[in-house]
Write an enzyme that holds these catalytic residues in place. Structure first.
Site, PDB file in Angstrom:
ATOM      1  N   CYS A   1      -0.082  35.252  69.880  1.00  0.00           N
ATOM      2  CA  CYS A   1       0.875  34.168  70.549  1.00  0.00           C
ATOM      3  C   CYS A   1       2.196  33.385  69.729  1.00  0.00           C
ATOM      4  O   CYS A   1       1.577  33.348  68.610  1.00  0.00           O
ATOM      5  CB  CYS A   1       1.093  33.730  71.996  1.00  0.00           C
ATOM      6  SG  CYS A   1       0.067  32.900  72.298  1.00  0.00           S
TER       7      CYS A   1
ATOM      8  N   HIS B   1       7.828  26.638  77.119  1.00  0.00           N
ATOM      9  CA  HIS B   1       6.937  27.808  77.338  1.00  0.00           C
ATOM     10  C   HIS B   1       6.670  28.132  78.422  1.00  0.00           C
ATOM     11  O   HIS B   1       6.032  27.408  79.413  1.00  0.00           O
ATOM     12  CB  HIS B   1       5.341  27.592  76.624  1.00  0.00           C
ATOM     13  CG  HIS B   1       3.731  28.260  76.599  1.00  0.00           C
ATOM     14  ND1 HIS B   1       4.257  29.316  77.517  1.00  0.00           N
ATOM     15  CD2 HIS B   1       3.661  28.825  75.136  1.00  0.00           C
ATOM     16  CE1 HIS B   1       2.821  30.385  77.255  1.00  0.00           C
ATOM     17  NE2 HIS B   1       2.812  30.200  76.095  1.00  0.00           N
TER      18      HIS B   1
END
Length: 641
Positions: free
Chosen positions: A27, A563
């Protein structure tokens, strides 16, 4: 050896070695391993390793937190571990159906682009020698031994394309690569080709045998276990092998579940070949043939309706047809017309796209900063000049999408103009620059060459200009932005909140890496509204394909990571929508991303959103908003120079 090669080797060693890795994704900040046995991984060694922030275990994944440079480390790790990045790279698996299809096609061709470009150059060189021989500069014919050898060297890779794609597509679809090669070999086996089957059938028909019909109502040349089988020619084909290998990959998965592991080495390939190839020959081949026939009928009808519209559409879609191997629906019509009438215009619009594609690559070469990609351009340009654009399409323009579309536009305009001036072909021998000689009449009238040359030059100018002035290379933009912003670091700055909701100290984050401040300093926001807006004037530096994370840099050099949720990368973009692209300039308050809070929660994910300053070392201190909640335009973080 890459910059992170040593780090990658140590990571692979301490997660238990290559044999302990089932799969690997990444990620925006961490490597996400799926290990066979997490117990043999050396957690403490990894945590203390330079270049590793920490180690975490969550959701069945062994996560090695790296930071913003994780893509570079990931690339080294998959090479060290011998893992195929094609099938497991998580940040490349998302997107819509078209993007995934593009990814599959490009992935199947990129591994052998160098050889493909070299072969195209050799074919072009050989054609040039034949032309020079024809005009009497020296003795060289297409029957000489030299010609035959050069032709074999240049044409071999194109003729046996299914074998090569059998290997590359097998890696893409997680099939045993050797089985993929075996499938490709079967497709090009001489007696399997349609012409061979037809000849055998005609010999049998002379004895009075009746033709059976297959499931699609087409007359079959032979049968397989009593099932009618229509033959097709698979040499130089692209699409059938990809679909057959994709099907074979599913057969292999099923076979591995059923067959005992001790005999899988030979029984799994046995059943994969025995099932996948008959299905390919009996079903996939005829389906593609039927599709080709439909396209042929459509092209003929459109040609009769309006030659100019026909030229516009064929010029626009020609390269797309080439990608899927469907251009063969038009080529036979051109051959038939020349055979019957001595001339044809049906393939005239297809002459322009290769030059449009070449001009686009020239423009990209002038703008690209990626040295690896830039080095592919010269051979692709040379190959394109001789009419072979596959290296340019699959390796350069198609993955970038927008340049490929510009080449389609140029091809469309060129195709329409060629049809307007009724440029007619009298032979189908030449490609690329040698294609101009197709327009010389049998009596030697070369008047059609003048308008065709002018149109091709205009086609190239238009395609070049569109790419040069309107296409932006993300890597160039990023480098320039970082360099520019780095000069401005050192100024105090207050950023407004990008997300509306309740604010908590970063230490309360449910994710250990965020909570310990290992990835930067900031706060956690518990969203009350599913929107992320620009907290300052700046640039989008990173937009993850799954849209769950975005990195920004302000005009004064402040670097921020937002995020959205924890482990939401696994949603693969579901419930997220982005409104910006990487490298795009934004103003404070601009909408960047939207997300569905309730559906993300229903899917079992935490929506708490860390907002981090990642270049903390550039500032004296960071002051967080201590209010219980923030609304639009409220101050969230202040950095002190």
């Amino acid at each position: 050896m890459g910059k992170y090669r040593e780090l990658a080797e140590k990571i692979v060693e301490n997660v238990g070695g290559k044999s302990n890795i089932n799969s690997l994704t990444h990620c925006i900040t961490r490597l996400r391993f799926k290990l066979k046995d997490e117990k043999i991984a050396n957690d403490d060694v990894l945590k203390k390793m330079d270049g590793v922030v920490t180690v975490m275990k969550s959701g069945g994944q062994y996560q090695v937190v790296i930071g913003n440079h994780v893509p570079d480390v990931y690339a080294e790790v998959i090479e060290v571990a011998g893992i195929s990045g094609d099938a497991v790279q998580e940040n490349g698996s998302g997107g819509n159906l078209f993007d995934r299809l593009i990814d599959i096609i490009s992935g199947c061709f990129q591994p052998f682009l160098g050889a493909l470009a070299a072969a195209g150059m050799i074919k072009g060189f050989n054609a040039l020698l034949v032309f020079l021989g024809n005009v009497g500069l020296f003795h060289y014919t297409n029957t000489s031994g030299t010609y035959l050898m050069l032709n074999a060297i240049g044409d071999g890779i194109f003729y046996f394309m299914p074998i090569i794609i059998g290997y590359t597509s097998a890696k893409k679809f997680a099939l045993n690569p050797m089985v993929g090669i075996a499938i490709g070999m079967a497709l090009v086996y001489p007696s399997i080709q349609g012409s061979a089957l037809q000849s055998a059938f005609e010999a049998t028909a002379k004895q009075g045998a009746a033709a059976p019909y297959n499931l699609f109502g087409l007359p079959a040349y032979t049968t397989f276990l009593g099932i009618p089988w229509v033959g097709a020619s698979y040499t130089s084909s692209v699409v059938p092998i990809i679909f057959i290998v994709a099907f074979a990959g599913q057969v292999q998965k099923l076979a591995k579940r059923i067959i005992p592991e001790v005999v899988q080495t030979f029984l799994v390939p046995f059943f994969v070949l025995l099932i996948a190839l008959p299905v390919g020959f009996l079903v996939i081949g005829p389906v593609i043939s039927a599709l080709t026939d439909l396209l042929s009928a459509a092209f003929t009808a459109l040609m009769n309706f309006s030659p100019i519209v026909y030229g516009l559409l064929l010029g626009f879609f020609w390269q797309v047809l080439v990608i899927f191997g469907l251009h063969w629906s038009v080529v036979p019509l051109g051959i038939l017309q020349i055979t019957q009438n001595g001339f044809s215009m049906i393939l005239t619009p297809a002459f322009a796209p290769s030059f449009a594609q070449t001009a686009v690559v020239i423009a990209m070469y002038m703008k690209l900063k990626d040295k690896k990609l830039k080095n592919l351009c010269p051979p692709a340009i040379i190959s394109g000049i001789f009419g072979l654009t596959e290296p340019a399409i699959y390796g350069i323009t198609l993955p970038k999408k927008t340049p490929f579309i510009y080449s389609m536009i140029g091809g469309a305009l060129g195709g329409a103009a060629l049809m307007y001036f009724k440029v007619t072909a009298y032979t189908m021998g030449g490609l690329g620059v040698f294609g101009f000689f197709n327009y010389i009449t049998p009596k030697g009238d070369a008047s059609a060459i003048v308008p065709s040359v002018i149109i091709i030059l205009l086609t190239m100018v238009i395609s070049f200009a569109l790419t040069y002035f309107f296409w932006k290379d993300d890597s160039v933009e990023e480098i320039e932005v970082v360099a520019e912003a780095s000069k401005a670091v050192g100024q105090n700055e207050t950023m407004i909140t990008p997300v509306v909701g309740k604010v908590s100290p970063l230490s309360t984050a449910s994710d250990e890496a965020f909570a310990n401040g290992l990835l930067g300093k900031g706060v956690v926001i518990h969203p009350e509204k599913g929107e992320v807006r620009a907290p300052f004037n700046g640039t989008v530096m990173t937009l993850f394909p799954t849209k769950h994370a975005i990195g920004l840099i302000s005009d004064t050099g402040l670097e921020v990571l937002i995020h959205i949720g924890l482990d939401t990368v696994q949603l693969d973009g579901k419930y997220f929508e982005s409104f910006v692209t990487q490298g795009q300039k934004v103003k404070q308050g601009d909408l960047l991303v939207t997300f569905d809070i309730e559906k993300i929660k229903e899917a079992g994910y935490n929506v708490e959103t860390p907002v981090l300053i990642t270049n903390v070392n550039d500032y004296l201190d960071i002051v967080e908003n201590t209010q219980g909640s923030v609304k639009e335009n409220d101050a969230l973080l202040t950095v002190l120079a």
